[in-house]
Design an enzyme around this catalytic site. Sequence first.
Site, short mmCIF file in Angstrom:
data_model
loop_
_atom_site.label_atom_id
_atom_site.label_comp_id
_atom_site.label_asym_id
_atom_site.label_seq_id
_atom_site.Cartn_x
_atom_site.Cartn_y
_atom_site.Cartn_z
N ALA A 56 0.48 -5.79 2.74
CA ALA A 56 -0.64 -6.10 1.85
C ALA A 56 -0.47 -5.54 0.44
O ALA A 56 -1.32 -5.77 -0.43
CB ALA A 56 -1.94 -5.55 2.45
N LYS A 57 0.62 -4.81 0.17
CA LYS A 57 0.86 -4.29 -1.18
C LYS A 57 1.22 -5.45 -2.12
O LYS A 57 1.61 -6.54 -1.67
CB LYS A 57 1.99 -3.26 -1.16
CG LYS A 57 1.73 -2.05 -0.28
CD LYS A 57 0.54 -1.25 -0.72
CE LYS A 57 0.37 0.00 0.14
NZ LYS A 57 -0.86 0.73 -0.17
N PRO A 58 1.14 -5.22 -3.43
CA PRO A 58 1.50 -6.31 -4.35
C PRO A 58 2.87 -6.91 -4.09
O PRO A 58 3.06 -8.13 -4.17
CB PRO A 58 1.41 -5.63 -5.72
CG PRO A 58 0.34 -4.60 -5.54
CD PRO A 58 0.55 -4.08 -4.14
#
Length: 364
Positions: free
Chosen positions: A185-187
Amino acid sequence: MKIDFANLQHQYQLYKNEIDTAINAVLSKSNYIMGEECDLLERELEAFTEAKHAIVCSSGTDALLLAMMALDIQPGDEIITTPFTFIATAETVALMKATPVFVDSQEDTYNIDPNKIEAAMTPKTKAIMPVSLYGQPPDLDEIKAIADKHNLKVIIDGAQSFGATYQGKTDSALGDISCTSFFPAKPLGCYGDGGAVFTHDDALAAKMRMLRIHGQEQRYLHKYIGMGGRLDTLQAAVLRAKLPHYRKEIEMRQQVAQSYSSKLANTPEIVLPKIKPDRTSVWAQYTLRSPQRTLLQEKLQKAGIPTAIHYPKPLHLQECFEYLGNKAGDFPIAEKAANEVISLAMNAFLTENELDFIVECVRA
């Protein structure tokens, strides 16, 4: 209208051919741990960040551990950090048998307040660990000046900010060691867990490369007590497929954030996020603050709009840190933020129709 908070499936479909080809190439070689894709990814991360050394590892949490192990943090040492962050920041300090010492947040950015750091220092202080919260770097010039004055190290927890800049440089290229996470879910995320550490220091880089493979200098020859911190080759392949698109995605995330802020301007009982003029954010989260958070979250949920709270309880009030002796009221800005923040859907692929729908519901 159904809104996807992170929209990872849409991203996968966009890059499907590249990602599938990269994964199949690894499967055909059957080299699943620290294969050549990991070496290639490190070179590409160095080029992207302009850090001299990028060392990939098994998670953002393990990146923080590697940084502290490389700096020889000892039991009883103190590391100054923020109570308003994900638990991994302070948890890793505790795992090293060191002591996390909390400093309150700034009210506008929620990052650590450098004006309060020196008051928290003792002769046991060995490092400062600021967090680039929600994707925006903290006041690194002020933090580094304090560290230099007192001969301390700076470990940047950039788990949420890969690609963000401070005075034109990525925060991965700043600090004695910078850490990031490639959690899905990180950039920039992989399809499992992953992370990296960055440094300009040749000796620290060499040590961290050994520490992530059980302190191994050569096969079965161990110079240090290390850890199993290796990155899966499949995850490296996924990241390599996604990295060429990442600069464009950062721009798209920034456009989404600008659209949110423009459309939500002057909304009563809403405090919009603030980005300082000498830095950029990759907008890991688009986080509002509202004294009516519970009502707002309930209304958005009924409308099919996902939200999240990052983070509902500051670390100094968590049961696992009771031994530190902190109490409610010690860090009032962090506590206020924890009671009021709410994150809206944020990804590079939100459409104007989706944004208008979310904004309409928030304003209502």
